[in-house]
Write a protein that holds these residues in place. Structure first.
Motif, mmCIF file in Angstrom:
data_model
loop_
_atom_site.group_PDB
_atom_site.id
_atom_site.type_symbol
_atom_site.label_atom_id
_atom_site.label_comp_id
_atom_site.label_asym_id
_atom_site.label_seq_id
_atom_site.Cartn_x
_atom_site.Cartn_y
_atom_site.Cartn_z
ATOM 1 N N ARG A 248 0.823 -1.214 0.000
ATOM 2 C CA ARG A 248 0.000 0.000 0.000
ATOM 3 C C ARG A 248 0.859 1.267 0.000
ATOM 4 N NH1 ARG A 248 -5.414 -0.647 1.874
ATOM 5 N NH2 ARG A 248 -6.086 -2.707 1.114
ATOM 6 N N LEU A 249 2.089 1.140 0.480
ATOM 7 C CA LEU A 249 3.002 2.279 0.511
ATOM 8 C C LEU A 249 3.938 2.296 -0.694
ATOM 9 C CD1 LEU A 249 3.866 2.215 4.318
ATOM 10 C CD2 LEU A 249 2.474 3.916 3.134
ATOM 11 N N GLY A 250 3.705 1.385 -1.646
ATOM 12 C CA GLY A 250 4.469 1.400 -2.888
ATOM 13 C C GLY A 250 5.708 0.541 -2.901
ATOM 14 N N SER A 251 5.910 -0.293 -1.870
ATOM 15 C CA SER A 251 7.088 -1.164 -1.817
ATOM 16 C C SER A 251 6.665 -2.610 -2.007
ATOM 17 C CB SER A 251 7.807 -1.017 -0.469
ATOM 18 O OG SER A 251 8.410 0.247 -0.355
ATOM 19 N N ARG A 252 7.411 -3.333 -2.823
ATOM 20 C CA ARG A 252 7.147 -4.749 -3.042
ATOM 21 C C ARG A 252 8.461 -5.520 -2.911
ATOM 22 N NH1 ARG A 252 2.072 -5.648 -4.462
ATOM 23 N NH2 ARG A 252 0.824 -3.911 -5.285
ATOM 24 N N PRO A 253 8.807 -5.861 -1.668
ATOM 25 C CA PRO A 253 10.082 -6.557 -1.434
ATOM 26 C C PRO A 253 10.162 -7.852 -2.222
ATOM 27 C CG PRO A 253 9.063 -5.858 0.624
ATOM 28 C CD PRO A 253 8.054 -5.634 -0.444
ATOM 29 N N GLY A 254 11.282 -8.059 -2.865
ATOM 30 C CA GLY A 254 11.441 -9.221 -3.733
ATOM 31 C C GLY A 254 11.898 -10.451 -2.990
ATOM 32 N N ILE A 255 11.083 -10.926 -2.052
ATOM 33 C CA ILE A 255 11.431 -12.139 -1.316
ATOM 34 C C ILE A 255 10.138 -12.816 -0.881
ATOM 35 C CG2 ILE A 255 11.557 -11.015 0.949
ATOM 36 C CD1 ILE A 255 14.020 -12.841 1.505
ATOM 37 N N SER A 256 10.140 -14.146 -0.849
ATOM 38 C CA SER A 256 8.938 -14.876 -0.464
ATOM 39 C C SER A 256 8.938 -15.162 1.028
ATOM 40 C CB SER A 256 8.853 -16.193 -1.228
ATOM 41 O OG SER A 256 9.836 -17.100 -0.770
ATOM 42 N N ILE A 257 7.748 -15.386 1.568
ATOM 43 C CA ILE A 257 7.621 -15.718 2.982
ATOM 44 C C ILE A 257 8.310 -17.049 3.280
ATOM 45 C CG2 ILE A 257 5.947 -16.413 4.748
ATOM 46 C CD1 ILE A 257 4.055 -14.275 3.591
ATOM 47 N N GLU A 258 8.161 -18.017 2.411
ATOM 48 C CA GLU A 258 8.794 -19.314 2.644
ATOM 49 C C GLU A 258 10.312 -19.187 2.709
ATOM 50 O OE1 GLU A 258 7.781 -22.426 3.402
ATOM 51 O OE2 GLU A 258 5.875 -21.393 3.758
ATOM 52 N N ARG A 259 10.849 -18.331 1.852
ATOM 53 C CA ARG A 259 12.306 -18.142 1.882
ATOM 54 C C ARG A 259 12.743 -17.521 3.202
ATOM 55 N NH1 ARG A 259 15.732 -14.353 -2.375
ATOM 56 N NH2 ARG A 259 17.754 -14.550 -1.329
ATOM 57 N N ARG A 260 11.971 -16.567 3.717
ATOM 58 C CA ARG A 260 12.315 -15.961 5.001
ATOM 59 C C ARG A 260 12.228 -16.992 6.120
ATOM 60 N NH1 ARG A 260 14.708 -13.011 6.523
ATOM 61 N NH2 ARG A 260 13.888 -11.078 7.342
ATOM 62 N N LEU A 261 11.200 -17.828 6.084
ATOM 63 C CA LEU A 261 11.050 -18.858 7.109
ATOM 64 C C LEU A 261 12.173 -19.898 7.028
ATOM 65 C CD1 LEU A 261 7.196 -19.340 6.902
ATOM 66 C CD2 LEU A 261 8.445 -18.726 8.981
ATOM 67 N N ASP A 262 12.514 -20.300 5.833
ATOM 68 C CA ASP A 262 13.594 -21.273 5.668
ATOM 69 C C ASP A 262 14.928 -20.693 6.141
ATOM 70 O OD1 ASP A 262 11.778 -23.041 4.636
ATOM 71 O OD2 ASP A 262 12.328 -22.704 2.539
ATOM 72 N N GLY A 263 15.123 -19.406 5.888
ATOM 73 C CA GLY A 263 16.343 -18.759 6.365
ATOM 74 C C GLY A 263 16.426 -18.765 7.876
ATOM 75 N N ALA A 264 15.300 -18.494 8.546
ATOM 76 C CA ALA A 264 15.266 -18.519 10.007
ATOM 77 C C ALA A 264 15.545 -19.915 10.540
ATOM 78 C CB ALA A 264 13.915 -18.019 10.498
ATOM 79 N N ALA A 265 14.985 -20.918 9.884
ATOM 80 C CA ALA A 265 15.220 -22.297 10.305
ATOM 81 C C ALA A 265 16.705 -22.654 10.206
ATOM 82 C CB ALA A 265 14.377 -23.251 9.471
ATOM 83 N N ARG A 266 17.368 -22.147 9.172
ATOM 84 C CA ARG A 266 18.802 -22.440 9.001
ATOM 85 C C ARG A 266 19.642 -21.767 10.079
ATOM 86 N NH1 ARG A 266 17.517 -21.673 3.533
ATOM 87 N NH2 ARG A 266 18.351 -19.550 3.588
#
Length: 355
Positions: A248-266
């Motif tokens: 809504r503020l014009g930003s579309r971060p180029g990363i998926s939620i699954e990738r963020r979760l997998d990164g945290a798991a690692r």
């Protein structure tokens, strides 16, 4: 190039040592045993990329340093409003302030075209106190992807990552950004100048907004949160809501939620900085992570029920913790700062990037 590092804890001392190695005139602002050690033997960096020692100037008196070209802020964002005595003696007309913070910065709407240009975010800039102390036109944003910790006073252990993305609030690729980037690169760090740093801000915030408060509420590590069905679902919901606010503020971060979760798991058995602060009795840095997104959701009309719920319970935790701070442990170098003093120049003792 003359640089002052205000809050020369784990991240600040690491940056200062790298810039000094590149030939910059660096002054570290710190206090206590950490300052004494840096004065005595410099900053020792222990890193898988190679150990090194740098000997920049170190002091607890910004007035003794005088005006500089760049102030690198290693303080927690919740101390910015009271940082004037540390920062103002370092300023001349063109001094840039590089704010290495998590979450939504006070300058977010400065120079941003659109319906919210110049909007102040009350939760991170209450009553304009941060803006009065740190005018947005001085600000260069910085998103930290490095992981460091203080192994002992004067000793920084570099764990992983060397990227410090920087950018102007208005998106310009300015000479002051390019000059600072060149100095960081010469010191062995990555420092890309991003035309839209807000995308980086949201990418990192996806992890901070969810894992940080949940870890404090549950005392769990990032790996435990990502590996538990219930909390993994909770994190996913918070990330989805946060991405909608960003859009809504014009930003579309180029990363998926699954990738963020997998990164945290690692990352595994790692305590977030918020949980570490809780265990040390320090103020919890939640306004820029949670309250700001709740405020922005209200501004843009995005329903964020999960974020609001976690913000409510984490906010109460922050209030109760502030009433009963734990005593600093003098045997622990990471507790050398004074938790009751938000302007303590050594207050950001430990930093770790989100996955």
């Amino acid at each position: 190039m003359k640089v002052a590092v205000v809050g020369a804890g784990a991240i600040g001392a690491y940056v200062g040592a790298a810039l000094h190695r590149a030939g910059a005139d660096v002054h570290l602002i710190a206090r206590g045993p950490h300052l004494a050690a840096m004065r005595r033997t410099g900053v020792s960096v222990l890193s898988p990329r190679g150990d090194f020692t740098a000997r920049p100037e170190a002091t607890d008196d910004p007035a003794a340093v005088g005006p500089v070209d760049y102030v690198f802020l290693g303080l927690k964002a919740n101390s910015y409003a009271t940082s004037g005595p540390l920062v103002h003696p370092l300023l001349h007309d063109k001094t840039a302030v590089i704010a290495a913070q998590n979450g939504i910065p006070w300058w977010y709407f400065h120079g941003l075209p659109g319906p919210y240009t110049g909007q102040r975010i009350e939760s991170v800039d209450p009553g304009g106190a941060v803006t009065r102390t740190l005018p947005p036109e001085r600000a260069i944003g910085c998103v930290v992807y490095a992981a460091t910790e203080l192994a002992a006073p004067g000793v920084v252990r570099h764990l992983e990552g060397t990227r410090f993305s920087i950018g102007e609030p208005d998106g310009a690729v300015s000479p002051r950004c390019l000059d600072f980037s060149a100095a960081m690169v010469a010191g062995g760090l990555k420092c890309p100048v991003e035309p839209d740093l807000r995308n980086d801000i949201w990418i990192k915030l996806l992890g901070n907004i969810s894992f940080n408060p949940i870890s404090a509420l549950t005392r769990a590590t990032m790996g435990e949160i990502a590996g538990h069905d219930g909390t993994r679902e909770l994190v996913t919901a918070m990330m989805r809501e946060t991405l909608e606010v960003a859009a809504r503020l014009g930003s579309r971060p180029g990363i998926s939620i699954e990738r963020r979760l997998d990164g945290a798991a690692r990352v595994g058995d790692h305590k977030t900085s918020t949980l570490q602060d809780l265990e040390r009795g320090k103020p919890l840095e939640l306004d820029v992570l949670l309250a700001a997104v709740v405020e922005l959701a209200g501004l843009t009309g995005v329903p964020v029920p999960t974020v609001r719920a976690i913000a409510a319970v984490a906010g109460l935790l922050a209030e109760t913790t502030a009433r009963t701070p734990a005593a600093a442990d003098p045997s622990n170098p990471s507790s050398a700062s004074n938790p009751s003093n938000p302007s303590d120049p050594s207050s950001q003792d430990t930093a770790r990037s989100a996955p």
